[in-house]
Design a protein around this motif. Structure first.
Motif, PDB file in Angstrom:
ATOM      1  N   GLN A 101       0.829  -1.206   0.000  1.00 43.04           N
ATOM      2  CA  GLN A 101       0.000   0.000   0.000  1.00 43.04           C
ATOM      3  C   GLN A 101       0.862   1.255   0.000  1.00 43.04           C
ATOM      4  O   GLN A 101       0.578   2.215  -0.706  1.00 43.04           O
ATOM      5  N   ARG A 102       1.943   1.249   0.793  1.00 45.70           N
ATOM      6  CA  ARG A 102       2.806   2.431   0.818  1.00 45.70           C
ATOM      7  C   ARG A 102       3.511   2.603  -0.523  1.00 45.70           C
ATOM      8  O   ARG A 102       3.713   3.712  -0.997  1.00 45.70           O
ATOM      9  N   ARG A 103       3.890   1.477  -1.140  1.00 49.83           N
ATOM     10  CA  ARG A 103       4.567   1.549  -2.437  1.00 49.83           C
ATOM     11  C   ARG A 103       3.623   2.137  -3.484  1.00 49.83           C
ATOM     12  O   ARG A 103       4.007   2.992  -4.274  1.00 49.83           O
ATOM     13  N   ALA A 104       2.368   1.702  -3.467  1.00 49.47           N
ATOM     14  CA  ALA A 104       1.413   2.160  -4.475  1.00 49.47           C
ATOM     15  C   ALA A 104       1.140   3.654  -4.360  1.00 49.47           C
ATOM     16  O   ALA A 104       0.920   4.333  -5.361  1.00 49.47           O
ATOM     17  N   LEU A 105       1.171   4.191  -3.149  1.00 49.38           N
ATOM     18  CA  LEU A 105       0.900   5.617  -2.967  1.00 49.38           C
ATOM     19  C   LEU A 105       1.921   6.471  -3.711  1.00 49.38           C
ATOM     20  O   LEU A 105       1.589   7.499  -4.295  1.00 49.38           O
ATOM     21  N   ALA A 106       3.178   6.037  -3.690  1.00 49.55           N
ATOM     22  CA  ALA A 106       4.237   6.838  -4.311  1.00 49.55           C
ATOM     23  C   ALA A 106       4.629   6.339  -5.699  1.00 49.55           C
ATOM     24  O   ALA A 106       5.498   6.906  -6.333  1.00 49.55           O
ATOM     25  N   GLU A 107       3.977   5.282  -6.186  1.00 44.71           N
ATOM     26  CA  GLU A 107       4.388   4.645  -7.439  1.00 44.71           C
ATOM     27  C   GLU A 107       4.321   5.621  -8.614  1.00 44.71           C
ATOM     28  O   GLU A 107       3.315   6.305  -8.823  1.00 44.71           O
ATOM     29  N   GLY A 108       5.410   5.691  -9.360  1.00 43.89           N
ATOM     30  CA  GLY A 108       5.437   6.541 -10.541  1.00 43.89           C
ATOM     31  C   GLY A 108       5.576   8.013 -10.221  1.00 43.89           C
ATOM     32  O   GLY A 108       5.511   8.857 -11.103  1.00 43.89           O
ATOM     33  N   ARG A 109       5.744   8.364  -8.959  1.00 44.44           N
ATOM     34  CA  ARG A 109       5.875   9.773  -8.579  1.00 44.44           C
ATOM     35  C   ARG A 109       6.784   9.863  -7.357  1.00 44.44           C
ATOM     36  O   ARG A 109       7.048   8.866  -6.705  1.00 44.44           O
ATOM     37  N   SER A 110       7.260  11.037  -7.064  1.00 42.22           N
ATOM     38  CA  SER A 110       8.109  11.241  -5.889  1.00 42.22           C
ATOM     39  C   SER A 110       7.538  12.387  -5.059  1.00 42.22           C
ATOM     40  O   SER A 110       8.085  13.493  -5.051  1.00 42.22           O
ATOM     41  N   PRO A 111       6.428  12.156  -4.383  1.00 49.22           N
ATOM     42  CA  PRO A 111       5.857  13.239  -3.574  1.00 49.22           C
ATOM     43  C   PRO A 111       6.665  13.453  -2.298  1.00 49.22           C
ATOM     44  O   PRO A 111       7.458  12.606  -1.891  1.00 49.22           O
ATOM     45  N   HIS A 112       6.452  14.592  -1.682  1.00 45.42           N
ATOM     46  CA  HIS A 112       6.933  14.803  -0.324  1.00 45.42           C
ATOM     47  C   HIS A 112       6.005  13.999   0.592  1.00 45.42           C
ATOM     48  O   HIS A 112       4.783  14.079   0.457  1.00 45.42           O
ATOM     49  N   VAL A 113       6.580  13.225   1.521  1.00 46.66           N
ATOM     50  CA  VAL A 113       5.749  12.359   2.368  1.00 46.66           C
ATOM     51  C   VAL A 113       5.943  12.718   3.836  1.00 46.66           C
ATOM     52  O   VAL A 113       7.072  12.799   4.333  1.00 46.66           O
ATOM     53  N   LEU A 114       4.815  12.943   4.504  1.00 46.05           N
ATOM     54  CA  LEU A 114       4.811  13.179   5.948  1.00 46.05           C
ATOM     55  C   LEU A 114       4.156  11.972   6.609  1.00 46.05           C
ATOM     56  O   LEU A 114       2.985  11.683   6.371  1.00 46.05           O
ATOM     57  N   HIS A 115       4.921  11.237   7.397  1.00 44.45           N
ATOM     58  CA  HIS A 115       4.387  10.097   8.140  1.00 44.45           C
ATOM     59  C   HIS A 115       3.907  10.612   9.487  1.00 44.45           C
ATOM     60  O   HIS A 115       4.646  11.297  10.192  1.00 44.45           O
TER      61      HIS A 115
END
Length: 695
Positions: A412-426
């Motif tokens: 699920q975490r991989r799919a969120l960023a797949e094909g893009r490089s967003p800024h991520v706040l955990h």
């Protein structure tokens, strides 16, 4: 690192004299033999091999890395005539005769009459009939144990020949019913290598004044003092922590090659957002926002962990990050692990977004096709894993906030960023012990909001036995009569969500007829349809219900400021972090709030359950409770999927070894390019950990 320095010298044996080199044990394996299976060692046949496997000991190297959990205390060597009742001592004696008998309780008792030049004594063992072959008359034997009032010597450990079990500081290993500590001690001794491949560069060892790895292993398993054992353990712990930190540093370096949109300085939209807030941000929130702004201005994708205690105001900071994406013409997404939490986030941020003129949409597995089709056009999307399912196109994702992220799977975490490089706040509402934050989340920058808003009063928590539960409900009714609202949390059932829902329905009906008769009682559980759940929460928030009877679905995200008291039934069955989260549903305004933990009587509780309840009564500090939880449960269970393969540390003890951990972290960046044995250990350690598990 000076504490790690070990002036470890080669002993002849336990408590032995100094020697020029380590003694060579019988049939010791060469360094490369550590990968061989344990049956290469003397005394390991198919049966013993199977028993060792149950303890996770399958290779020779597993035995070498099997750390003792304690060491025998020094005991005086005495002659038989000098023995005192109930005082532990060591005697060197000769076997005169041996016998074995059965008792009525189907036990066997082994007795050896032994002597020295001052007298005789009967030495006693239980359920060890095989001793008859070892202890033939005339055998010299060394016994460690205590003289009993009956005049018998109760044997704790013994040695025939070499010193091992009876020596001062003899190691005691975690053992099972099928294999004795004595056998483990013998096998570890046989496995200890004369030399071992040392992963650390020579220059680093010299600078940090570290002993050789082989010397550290001998000091751990064959110490002459507790101090020497601890120095050996610390060298081995440092190796583990350094491998972990170098692997995480590599991950950070790889991420710096990815490109994310630079969002520049904060603009007009977040300025209006600040003005809309009915309160001033705390110092901790302002610091977290400043750290976010610095990350978002770069083209390296942000990977930041925002952690804070219950009610500390993390959502305010998370929405700030999402609005930074929107004011740059891009999209923000907030992903939560459950529909209840996603809905709560949406209900919290949507009114603010509406006032700011920012389209905001909710997307969960319960969303209709029309909602699903319209959602991607919104500037801010809130949802569950439905956000990343096929068919949902996130048009230009710049900032992703992942809440309670350790509940998500790697895919699920991989799919969120797949094909893009967003800024991520955990974002995590369960405070993480700072030592774990440096390990499990060691590849992330960490922002901490450790203080709640100034108007919040600490929640008064009390532990109440089941016999006094009537008094707890009397107090709850007083709050209701004063115009306040309350929660009652149903017992935790280790069954399906359907069973939990059914049990909650039965309990709610019982309360309506008994303790809460005459009050408006609602029921919230995981089997309600989303529309029903939203309607129920809206009613409770609008004060159309007095009491919400609920399962643990209210653990996070539910925010009703007028609720000032909570009763948790069978609280001893809940985990510490879970109880702290539940308690955080009250005390969300300036009113004094209460949490009453109903449990069985103290003498019926396990030590761990009692410790959990005592900790909750003692403190409201989630970070302190997280450290207690780490102490009670160890690091391996605390964070679910994220730390798989990373916290199974053999020598390091995270709470004790914080200075070692921080030193390893500071050294790691300079060792990322190291191509020696250290790099091999890093690759081996991280081979089963997917990069997405650390993203």
């Amino acid at each position: 690192m000076s504490a790690v320095r070990a002036d470890v010298e080669a002993p002849v044996g336990f408590a032995g004299a100094r020697a020029d080199s380590w003694p060579r044990p019988r049939a010791f394996p060469r360094p490369e033999s550590l990968d061989r299976t344990v049956d290469v060692l003397p005394g390991v046949g198919p049966a013993v091999k199977k028993r060792l496997a149950k303890l996770g000991l399958e290779r020779v190297g597993d035995l070498v890395s099997y750390a003792p959990f304690r060491y025998e205390k020094p005991a005086d060597e005495k002659r038989i005539s000098e023995l005192l009742i109930d005082e532990e001592a060591v005697v060197e004696v000769t076997v005169e005769r041996f016998s074995s008998r059965r008792t009525r309780r189907r036990l066997t008792v082994q007795t050896a009459v032994v002597s020295d030049n001052t007298g005789q004594v009967a030495a006693v063992w239980f359920n060890q009939p095989w001793l008859e072959k070892q202890l033939q008359p005339g055998t010299a034997i060394r016994l460690r144990g205590r003289l009993q009032r009956r005049g018998e010597f109760a044997v704790k450990t013994f040695d025939v020949g070499d010193l091992s079990a009876t020596a001062d500081f003899a190691p005691v290993y975690p053992a099972g019913e099928e294999i004795t500590p004595k056998k483990l001690r013998e096998l570890v001794g046989a496995a200890l290598p004369r030399s071992a491949l040392d992963p650390l560069p020579a220059e680093l060892k010299e600078r940090e004044r570290l002993p050789q790895r082989a010397d550290a292993l001998w000091a751990l398993h064959r110490p002459r003092s507790l101090e020497e054992a601890e120095r050996g353990r610390m060298r081995l712990a440092f190796d583990e922590l350094l491998v972990l930190q170098v692997g995480l540093a590599r991950r950070r370096l790889q991420r710096e090659a990815e490109i994310a949109p630079s969002l520049g300085p904060a603009g007009e939209l977040v300025g209006r957002y600040r003005e809309l807030l009915p309160f001033r941000l705390t110092e901790h929130q302002e610091r977290a926002i400043a750290e976010l702004d610095a990350d978002l201005a770069r083209t390296v994708p942000m990977q930041r962990l925002l952690q804070g205690d219950v009610g500390s105001g993390k959502t305010v900071v998370a929405l700030y990050a999402l609005l930074r994406a929107v004011e740059n013409g891009r999209q923000g997404a907030l992903m939560a692990p459950t529909e209840t939490l996603a809905e709560q986030h949406f209900l919290t941020i949507e009114p603010i977004c509406r006032e700011l003129g920012v389209p905001c949409a909710l997307l969960t597995s319960s969303s209709t096709k029309r909602e699903r089709d319209a959602a991607p056009a919104a500037d801010i999307l809130v949802g569950t894993h439905a956000l990343i399912q096929e068919g949902v196109e996130l048009r230009d994702l710049a900032v992703a906030v992942v809440d309670e992220q350790h509940r998500f799977g790697v895919e699920q975490r991989r799919a969120l960023a797949e094909g893009r490089s967003p800024h991520v706040l955990h974002m995590t509402a369960t405070p993480i012990p700072r030592t774990l934050a440096l390990t499990v989340y060691g590849d992330l920058a960490v922002s901490e909001i450790s203080k709640p808003p100034a108007n919040r009063k600490p929640i008064i928590t009390a532990s109440v036995t089941e016999e006094r539960s009537a008094a707890a409900y009397t107090r709850l009714r007083k709050h209701l009569d004063a115009g306040r609202q309350a929660y009652v949390v149903c017992p935790l059932i280790e069954e399906s969500e359907t069973s939990q829902a059914r049990a909650a329905e039965v309990e709610a009906e019982r309360l309506r007829r008994a303790e809460l008769r005459g009050y408006r009682v609602g029921l919230l559980h995981g089997r309600l349809r989303p529309a029903e759940r939203r309607e129920l929460m809206a009613k409770f928030k609008a004060r159309e219900l007095d009491v919400l009877v609920a399962t643990t679905v209210i653990e996070v995200g539910v925010d009703v400021p007028n609720a000032t008291i909570m009763i948790v039934q069978e609280a001893d069955r809940f985990g510490l972090a879970q109880l702290h989260q539940l308690r955080g549903r009250v005390g969300r305004a300036g009113e004094q709030s209460y949490c009453l933990l109903i449990s069985r009587a103290r003498d019926e509780l396990t030590d761990a359950a009692a410790a959990r309840l005592e900790a909750l009564v003692r403190t409201n500090d989630g970070f302190e409770l997280a450290e207690v939880d780490l102490e009670l449960r160890g690091g391996g269970q605390l964070l679910g999927t994220r730390q798989s393969g990373l916290t199974d540390l053999k020598f390091a003890q995270l709470r004790r070894d914080r200075p070692l951990l921080e030193r390893a972290r500071s050294l790691a960046p300079d060792l990322v390019e190291d191509a020696g044995p250290l790099a091999d250990d890093v690759e081996k350690r991280f081979a089963t950990v997917e990069p997405e598990a650390l993203a």
